[in-house]
Design a protein around this motif. Structure first.
Motif, PDB file in Angstrom:
ATOM      1  N   GLY A 496       0.802  -1.226   0.000  1.00  0.00           N
ATOM      2  CA  GLY A 496       0.000   0.000   0.000  1.00  0.00           C
ATOM      3  C   GLY A 496       0.825   1.262   0.000  1.00  0.00           C
ATOM      4  N   MET A 497       2.060   1.187   0.474  1.00  0.00           N
ATOM      5  CA  MET A 497       2.910   2.372   0.474  1.00  0.00           C
ATOM      6  C   MET A 497       3.125   2.895  -0.937  1.00  0.00           C
ATOM      7  SD  MET A 497       6.704   2.862   2.124  1.00  0.00           S
ATOM      8  CE  MET A 497       6.073   2.541   3.780  1.00  0.00           C
ATOM      9  N   LEU A 498       3.303   1.973  -1.902  1.00  0.00           N
ATOM     10  CA  LEU A 498       3.536   2.391  -3.288  1.00  0.00           C
ATOM     11  C   LEU A 498       2.280   2.985  -3.916  1.00  0.00           C
ATOM     12  CD1 LEU A 498       5.699  -0.565  -4.660  1.00  0.00           C
ATOM     13  CD2 LEU A 498       6.460   1.724  -3.968  1.00  0.00           C
ATOM     14  N   VAL A 499       1.124   2.695  -3.336  1.00  0.00           N
ATOM     15  CA  VAL A 499      -0.119   3.303  -3.804  1.00  0.00           C
ATOM     16  C   VAL A 499      -0.327   4.654  -3.131  1.00  0.00           C
ATOM     17  CG1 VAL A 499      -2.638   3.055  -3.859  1.00  0.00           C
ATOM     18  CG2 VAL A 499      -1.177   1.081  -4.319  1.00  0.00           C
ATOM     19  N   ALA A 500      -0.070   4.710  -1.824  1.00  0.00           N
ATOM     20  CA  ALA A 500      -0.246   5.967  -1.089  1.00  0.00           C
ATOM     21  C   ALA A 500       0.689   7.058  -1.586  1.00  0.00           C
ATOM     22  CB  ALA A 500      -0.026   5.731   0.402  1.00  0.00           C
ATOM     23  N   MET A 501       1.808   6.690  -2.192  1.00  0.00           N
ATOM     24  CA  MET A 501       2.767   7.670  -2.711  1.00  0.00           C
ATOM     25  C   MET A 501       2.262   8.392  -3.957  1.00  0.00           C
ATOM     26  SD  MET A 501       6.265   5.412  -2.302  1.00  0.00           S
ATOM     27  CE  MET A 501       7.192   6.453  -3.444  1.00  0.00           C
ATOM     28  N   ILE A 502       1.202   7.877  -4.598  1.00  0.00           N
ATOM     29  CA  ILE A 502       0.695   8.469  -5.843  1.00  0.00           C
ATOM     30  C   ILE A 502      -0.058   9.747  -5.510  1.00  0.00           C
ATOM     31  CG2 ILE A 502      -0.806   8.096  -7.836  1.00  0.00           C
ATOM     32  CD1 ILE A 502      -0.304   5.050  -7.420  1.00  0.00           C
ATOM     33  N   ASP A 503       0.443  10.879  -5.975  1.00  0.00           N
ATOM     34  CA  ASP A 503      -0.108  12.180  -5.590  1.00  0.00           C
ATOM     35  C   ASP A 503      -1.564  12.369  -5.999  1.00  0.00           C
ATOM     36  OD1 ASP A 503       2.208  13.004  -4.341  1.00  0.00           O
ATOM     37  OD2 ASP A 503       3.055  13.897  -6.165  1.00  0.00           O
ATOM     38  N   ASP A 504      -1.902  11.978  -7.238  1.00  0.00           N
ATOM     39  CA  ASP A 504      -3.256  12.262  -7.731  1.00  0.00           C
ATOM     40  C   ASP A 504      -4.238  11.129  -7.461  1.00  0.00           C
ATOM     41  OD1 ASP A 504      -2.298  10.401  -9.501  1.00  0.00           O
ATOM     42  OD2 ASP A 504      -3.057  11.414 -11.295  1.00  0.00           O
ATOM     43  N   LEU A 505      -3.907  10.221  -6.546  1.00  0.00           N
ATOM     44  CA  LEU A 505      -4.781   9.083  -6.250  1.00  0.00           C
ATOM     45  C   LEU A 505      -6.212   9.504  -5.905  1.00  0.00           C
ATOM     46  CD1 LEU A 505      -4.894   5.966  -5.891  1.00  0.00           C
ATOM     47  CD2 LEU A 505      -4.295   6.335  -3.485  1.00  0.00           C
ATOM     48  N   PRO A 506      -6.444  10.579  -5.113  1.00  0.00           N
ATOM     49  CA  PRO A 506      -7.828  10.966  -4.790  1.00  0.00           C
ATOM     50  C   PRO A 506      -8.650  11.346  -6.018  1.00  0.00           C
ATOM     51  CG  PRO A 506      -6.288  11.994  -3.263  1.00  0.00           C
ATOM     52  CD  PRO A 506      -5.467  11.401  -4.371  1.00  0.00           C
ATOM     53  N   ARG A 507      -7.993  11.723  -7.125  1.00  0.00           N
ATOM     54  CA  ARG A 507      -8.718  12.149  -8.327  1.00  0.00           C
ATOM     55  C   ARG A 507      -9.010  10.983  -9.279  1.00  0.00           C
ATOM     56  NH1 ARG A 507      -4.918  16.226  -7.563  1.00  0.00           N
ATOM     57  NH2 ARG A 507      -3.590  15.513  -9.270  1.00  0.00           N
ATOM     58  N   TRP A 508      -8.572   9.788  -8.936  1.00  0.00           N
ATOM     59  CA  TRP A 508      -8.881   8.633  -9.765  1.00  0.00           C
ATOM     60  C   TRP A 508     -10.375   8.319  -9.663  1.00  0.00           C
ATOM     61  CZ3 TRP A 508      -4.723   4.197  -9.523  1.00  0.00           C
ATOM     62  CH2 TRP A 508      -3.481   4.716  -9.898  1.00  0.00           C
ATOM     63  N   SER A 509     -10.878   7.637 -10.680  1.00  0.00           N
ATOM     64  CA  SER A 509     -12.290   7.278 -10.661  1.00  0.00           C
ATOM     65  C   SER A 509     -12.562   6.293  -9.520  1.00  0.00           C
ATOM     66  CB  SER A 509     -12.696   6.640 -11.986  1.00  0.00           C
ATOM     67  OG  SER A 509     -12.113   5.358 -12.117  1.00  0.00           O
ATOM     68  N   LYS A 510     -13.810   6.220  -9.120  1.00  0.00           N
ATOM     69  CA  LYS A 510     -14.206   5.301  -8.052  1.00  0.00           C
ATOM     70  C   LYS A 510     -13.886   3.865  -8.438  1.00  0.00           C
ATOM     71  CE  LYS A 510     -18.166   4.181  -5.096  1.00  0.00           C
ATOM     72  NZ  LYS A 510     -19.608   4.479  -4.817  1.00  0.00           N
ATOM     73  N   THR A 511     -14.091   3.534  -9.720  1.00  0.00           N
ATOM     74  CA  THR A 511     -13.812   2.176 -10.194  1.00  0.00           C
ATOM     75  C   THR A 511     -12.325   1.854 -10.097  1.00  0.00           C
ATOM     76  OG1 THR A 511     -15.698   2.229 -11.707  1.00  0.00           O
ATOM     77  CG2 THR A 511     -13.966   0.609 -12.163  1.00  0.00           C
ATOM     78  N   ASP A 512     -11.478   2.793 -10.557  1.00  0.00           N
ATOM     79  CA  ASP A 512     -10.035   2.569 -10.496  1.00  0.00           C
ATOM     80  C   ASP A 512      -9.559   2.379  -9.061  1.00  0.00           C
ATOM     81  OD1 ASP A 512      -9.339   2.492 -13.143  1.00  0.00           O
ATOM     82  OD2 ASP A 512      -8.963   4.629 -13.311  1.00  0.00           O
ATOM     83  N   ARG A 513     -10.094   3.178  -8.156  1.00  0.00           N
ATOM     84  CA  ARG A 513      -9.677   3.065  -6.745  1.00  0.00           C
ATOM     85  C   ARG A 513     -10.168   1.751  -6.133  1.00  0.00           C
ATOM     86  NH1 ARG A 513     -12.001   7.917  -3.972  1.00  0.00           N
ATOM     87  NH2 ARG A 513     -13.124   8.327  -5.904  1.00  0.00           N
ATOM     88  N   ALA A 514     -11.368   1.304  -6.527  1.00  0.00           N
ATOM     89  CA  ALA A 514     -11.895   0.039  -6.005  1.00  0.00           C
ATOM     90  C   ALA A 514     -11.037  -1.138  -6.470  1.00  0.00           C
ATOM     91  CB  ALA A 514     -13.336  -0.150  -6.455  1.00  0.00           C
ATOM     92  N   ILE A 515     -10.574  -1.082  -7.728  1.00  0.00           N
ATOM     93  CA  ILE A 515      -9.730  -2.161  -8.237  1.00  0.00           C
ATOM     94  C   ILE A 515      -8.382  -2.159  -7.520  1.00  0.00           C
ATOM     95  CG2 ILE A 515      -8.539  -3.068 -10.271  1.00  0.00           C
ATOM     96  CD1 ILE A 515     -10.827  -1.945 -11.963  1.00  0.00           C
ATOM     97  N   VAL A 516      -7.846  -0.971  -7.243  1.00  0.00           N
ATOM     98  CA  VAL A 516      -6.583  -0.887  -6.504  1.00  0.00           C
ATOM     99  C   VAL A 516      -6.734  -1.519  -5.122  1.00  0.00           C
ATOM    100  CG1 VAL A 516      -4.989   0.695  -5.362  1.00  0.00           C
ATOM    101  CG2 VAL A 516      -5.631   1.085  -7.740  1.00  0.00           C
ATOM    102  N   ALA A 517      -7.858  -1.251  -4.461  1.00  0.00           N
ATOM    103  CA  ALA A 517      -8.098  -1.854  -3.146  1.00  0.00           C
ATOM    104  C   ALA A 517      -8.123  -3.379  -3.251  1.00  0.00           C
ATOM    105  CB  ALA A 517      -9.408  -1.340  -2.566  1.00  0.00           C
ATOM    106  N   ASN A 518      -8.739  -3.897  -4.311  1.00  0.00           N
ATOM    107  CA  ASN A 518      -8.772  -5.351  -4.512  1.00  0.00           C
ATOM    108  C   ASN A 518      -7.391  -5.916  -4.804  1.00  0.00           C
ATOM    109  OD1 ASN A 518     -11.537  -5.622  -4.098  1.00  0.00           O
ATOM    110  ND2 ASN A 518     -12.039  -5.260  -6.252  1.00  0.00           N
TER     111      ASN A 518
END
Length: 548
Positions: A496-518
């Protein structure tokens, strides 16, 4: 026996009859030279894997069983023969080697009293003597310094009524030490403990087989692979993990086939029994692919080991390092079976990784074909891959390979010099399935980016960095690590650290963020194939990690 070896890979009426005649003649001979026995053993294994017909297969296996008895007789009657046959893996002989603590635990469970320490004059070495107090109670420390008992004598007293071997007692005590994971492994390896193992017949190279294998006979001789690209696209039988009990049986064969050759791999030592696949393919080939237990998986990419077999006999092993649509593959065909259908067998391995993971680029590490590998230089391993379509990724080396290949095709007697082969082994080679393959994030650069980020933002405090990442992911992805099971929680925190480092992560679509969580969950889930497949489909995450 020499005549039989000379015709082992030749087929047809006359040659088949010659093999039968030679094996029947050999079967009447008592073998007193261990080197002759070893050479005959290797020829028989080849014939059992590549029989002309059922009669050849039956004769070869019958002779292999006889050789096990012959080897056992020689070992008992001659110290010289025992030394020559040691570590041959032939039934009735012994293997003396060092293994990891986890593989030894499996060996103690499966082979009980057939595996024990290789004692040297009542000692296991200074390193073990210094570590031994850690396996005892503190009040026993003074007794360990007594001159009255050797290490073996003290252990005999310490075991008391324990019914297992000295090795079984040490393995049990070591597993109860207060260190775990890679640190425990490194500590145990530093002791350099050697064991002496007499494998059961079914664990030996002589008779070790995958369960319930079918026999394929080579009436048409040895097959030469046509096109690797065509073969990898040929549809596989439907692939599902076998049930865990069957996975354990398959992994017993995989582990034994490696251990008896003084080898082990992480995927074999730490398997996920619920993620073992078994394909029965053409011409008697079988591929067993196995994932790793969650706690032992690689931090970012995925490693899946495999065993390649023919008529149930292990031919070779290796693994695939899968990351997005790139698969770095490594394979080792055992010497006994070189000259058979190695290229076709390797194609079956590529076929499995291509279709299970939808891999679009296959790469090979330079070690496999010569970098710091004298054996690969001597065998000209580079050209094995080149003939299959692999090419150097560096332009200068690609031109060098093309020029050298033109010499080989123009003059069949031409042999590449060791210096040329060493130059060709300076960089990876690759086979692209199509021309639209996207660049895969560089693992080393991605890892170093995380190191730099922790140092710059958190003054090198890893725990503070992890806590910050957990909070950010809970807020942006809507998932808290406390809501996950143990292995999922660990992968969520680490990857998760490599995901949390992504600056624009909050602006990703809900679908993209849900897949990242999976994806983060799947890394520590019951099957890592799901993680690899989810990752392969997430182009935005690929681009973000490349950006880091």
């Amino acid at each position: 026996m020499a005549a039989l070896h000379a015709v082992r890979a030749e087929y047809g009426g006359v040659k088949t009859a010659q093999k039968v005649r030679l094996m029947r003649a050999a079967s009447k001979q008592s073998i007193d030279d261990p080197r002759v026995l070893t050479a005959y053993h290797e020829t028989l294994l080849f014939l059992a894997a590549y029989p002309d017909d059922r009669a050849i297969w039956t004769l070869a296996n019958r002779e292999l069983r006889r050789l096990g008895a012959e080897a056992k007789r020689l070992v008992r009657s001659s110290h010289r023969a025992a030394r020559v046959l040691e570590n041959s893996g032939i039934a009735g002989t012994e293997v003396v080697c060092s293994y990891s603590i986890d593989l030894l635990a499996w060996m103690v469970e499966r082979f009980s009293r057939d595996v024990e320490f290789d004692w040297d004059d009542e000692s296991l070495g200074d390193e073990f003597d210094e570590f031994l107090p850690n396996l005892a109670s503190r009040v026993e420390a003074d007794g360990l310094m007594s001159d009255q008992l050797s290490t073996r004598g003290w252990m005999r007293r310490a075991k008391g009524r324990f019914r297992g071997t000295d090795l079984a007692w040490v393995v049990r005590r070591f597993q109860r030490c207060r260190v775990d994971g890679p640190l425990r492994d490194r500590l145990f390896d530093s002791l350099e403990l050697r064991v002496r193992w007499r494998p059961a017949a079914k664990a030996s190279r002589t008779l070790g087989r995958l369960p319930n294998s079918r026999v394929y006979c080579h009436a048409d001789g040895i097959l030469r692979l046509g096109s690797l690209r065509d073969e990898m696209e040929r549809p596989l039988p439907r692939g599902r993990p076998v049930v865990p009990s069957e996975g354990r049986r398959l992994m017993d064969t995989v582990r034994a086939a490696l251990a008896v050759r003084e080898r082990e791999t992480d995927a074999g030592t730490y398997p996920q029994f619920g993620e073992v696949y078994h394909w029965r393919l053409d011409r008697g080939f079988e591929v067993v692919l196995h994932g790793m237990a969650p706690a032992r998986r690689l931090p970012i990419e995925s490693f899946f080991g495999f065993m390649l077999a023919k008529n149930g006999i292990p031919l070779g092993y290796g693994g695939g390092w899968v990351f997005f649509d790139r698969c770095e593959v490594g394979v080792n065909i055992f010497d006994t079976f070189r000259g058979g259908e190695s290229a076709f067998g390797f194609a079956q391995v590529i076929r499995v990784y291509r279709q299970l993971f939808r891999a679009r680029r296959f790469t090979v590490d330079p070690y496999q074909f010569g970098q710091d590998n004298t054996e690969a230089i001597k065998s000209g391993a580079f050209w094995f891959y080149y003939r299959l379509g692999f090419r150097p990724l560096e332009t200068k080396l690609a031109f060098l390979a093309a020029d050298e290949w033109s010499r080989i095709t123009a003059d069949r007697t031409h042999r590449s010099s060791p210096s040329v082969l060493r130059r060709l082994a300076r960089a990876h080679i690759a086979l692209d399935v199509d021309s639209s393959v996207e660049a895969t994030p560089d693992l080393k650069k991605l890892s170093l980016a995380a190191t730099k980020w922790i140092g710059r933002r958190f003054a090198g405090d890893r725990e503070t960095a992890e806590a910050w990442c957990e909070k950010r992911l809970a807020r942006v992805l809507g998932v808290r690590s406390t809501d996950l099971v143990d292995d999922e929680r660990d992968s969520f925190r680490q990857l998760g650290m490599l995901v949390a480092m992504i600056d624009d992560l909050p602006r990703w679509s809900k679908t993209d963020r849900a897949i990242v969580a999976n994806i983060l969950r799947a890394k520590g889930g019951s099957g890592e194939v799901r993680y690899a497949n989810l990752l392969q489909r997430h182009d935005r995450l690929r681009r973000a990690w490349s950006g880091l």
